[in-house]
Scaffold this motif. Structure first.
Motif, short mmCIF file in Angstrom:
data_model
loop_
_atom_site.label_atom_id
_atom_site.label_comp_id
_atom_site.label_asym_id
_atom_site.label_seq_id
_atom_site.Cartn_x
_atom_site.Cartn_y
_atom_site.Cartn_z
N VAL B 21 35.32 26.75 -31.94
CA VAL B 21 35.57 27.13 -33.33
C VAL B 21 36.97 27.70 -33.49
CG1 VAL B 21 34.77 28.60 -35.19
CG2 VAL B 21 33.13 27.52 -33.69
N SER B 23 39.84 27.35 -31.52
CA SER B 23 41.05 26.70 -31.02
C SER B 23 41.88 26.12 -32.15
CB SER B 23 40.67 25.57 -30.05
OG SER B 23 40.13 26.09 -28.89
N ARG B 24 43.21 26.24 -31.98
CA ARG B 24 44.09 25.65 -32.99
C ARG B 24 44.31 24.18 -32.72
NH1 ARG B 24 47.94 29.30 -35.95
NH2 ARG B 24 46.59 31.10 -36.21
N GLY B 80 47.02 22.55 -37.41
CA GLY B 80 47.29 23.63 -38.33
C GLY B 80 46.40 24.83 -38.06
N PRO B 81 46.48 25.83 -38.92
CA PRO B 81 45.75 27.08 -38.68
C PRO B 81 44.26 26.89 -38.80
CG PRO B 81 46.76 27.11 -40.83
CD PRO B 81 47.28 25.90 -40.13
N VAL B 82 43.54 27.94 -38.35
CA VAL B 82 42.08 27.84 -38.33
C VAL B 82 41.53 27.72 -39.74
CG1 VAL B 82 39.99 29.05 -37.68
CG2 VAL B 82 41.92 29.04 -36.14
N THR B 83 42.06 28.52 -40.66
CA THR B 83 41.71 28.31 -42.06
C THR B 83 42.99 28.13 -42.84
OG1 THR B 83 41.61 30.69 -42.24
CG2 THR B 83 39.52 29.54 -42.21
N VAL B 84 42.94 27.31 -43.87
CA VAL B 84 44.15 27.05 -44.65
C VAL B 84 43.89 27.45 -46.09
CG1 VAL B 84 45.10 25.24 -43.24
CG2 VAL B 84 43.37 24.70 -44.93
#
Lengths: 100, 170
Positions: B21, B23-24, B80-84
């Motif tokens: 969950v 990891s980038r 990209g980032p974990v949440t955008v």
């Protein structure tokens, strides 16, 4: 022997991590991996209960679930490939063609 | 001893799950997923389901993770980032919902399970012979249906992944 309850709790925790991953991540591939993890958690609980009751039906069920999971991954990754070819993204927020 | 082994395996499986969950890079996620699947295979052996343990290694670790890695390599691992986006509340909400769900499931399990240890532990309970016997007698029809499902899935994968030429050209 490991108490069945411990295995079931582990399975519940793995399922929850997978569900939170599906909610949090926006990459279609990682959402897929989380779905696979949830399927695995349920399989683990089925095997544990099959062991508890000495009944093989749970293991047969896990076998069928594995077949379905294999098909699901093949189709799902083909869909992801088609979307990437079409829109060049795996971000599920940008895949909103059918959204009204 | 068995309990110690189980605890270590459970910790490894949890680390693998959290790694998927968090990891980038999608490649790292796939490799953490492999760790998770492998530890669950060992647990199947511990729960006297030898056949399923081997099948888990072959199908999940061998086929599914490799398929994931192929696709990641094909489309590139840039993630990209974990949440955008401006949805900082989304992660918090997901965690709260996850915690509530976990509480619900564990409470339900506590109410449903009989007290005490697992009774048996016949070491050959999940052997290839036993599972095969059941699979080819009692559960023959589901087994055959699964093979049809696999065939349809194969055809669907080919149809979805092919490139369509425009109509009218060659």
């Amino acid at each position: 022997m490991v108490p069945t309850a411990y295995v079931l709790v582990l399975s519940a925790v793995l399922f929850t991590i997978g569900a939170v991953g599906v909610l949090v991540r926006r990459n279609a591939l990682i959402i897929f991996m989380c779905v696979e993890m949830m399927l695995n958690a349920v399989n683990l609980s089925l095997v544990a209960l099959s062991n508890q009751w000495g009944n093989l039906t749970g293991q047969i069920f896990v076998f069928i679930v594995m077949a379905v999971a294999a098909v699901e991954v093949a189709i799902g990754l083909a869909i992801v490939m088609a979307i990437v070819r079409h829109k060049d993204t795996t971000n599920v927020d940008e895949i909103n063609l059918l959204k009204w | 001893m068995t309990l110690l082994l189980f605890t270590v395996l459970a910790l490894i499986a949890l680390v693998g799950a959290v790694g998927v969950v968090m990891s980038r890079n999608a490649v790292y996620s796939a490799l953490f997923l492999l760790v998770n699947f492998a530890t669950i295979a060992v647990m199947y052996f511990m729960l006297s389901a030898q056949f399923l343990g081997v099948v888990q290694v072959i199908i999940y670790a061998g086929a599914i993770v490799v398929l994931f890695l192929f696709v990641i390599m094909l489309i590139g691992g840039q993630i990209g980032p974990v949440t955008v986006g401006g949805r900082r509340y989304a992660r918090l909400l997901a965690l709260v919902l996850g915690a509530a769900f976990l509480l619900l499931v564990v409470l339900g399990l506590g109410a449903a399970l009989p007290p005490g240890e697992a009774p048996l532990g016949a070491p050959q309970a999940g052997s290839v012979q036993a599972v095969g016997q059941e699979l080819y007698t009692t559960y023959l029809i589901p087994f055959e249906l699964a093979s049809i499902l696999l065939l349809v899935g194969m055809l669907g994968g080919v149809v979805l992944a092919r490139r369509y030429r425009e109509l009218g050209k060659d």
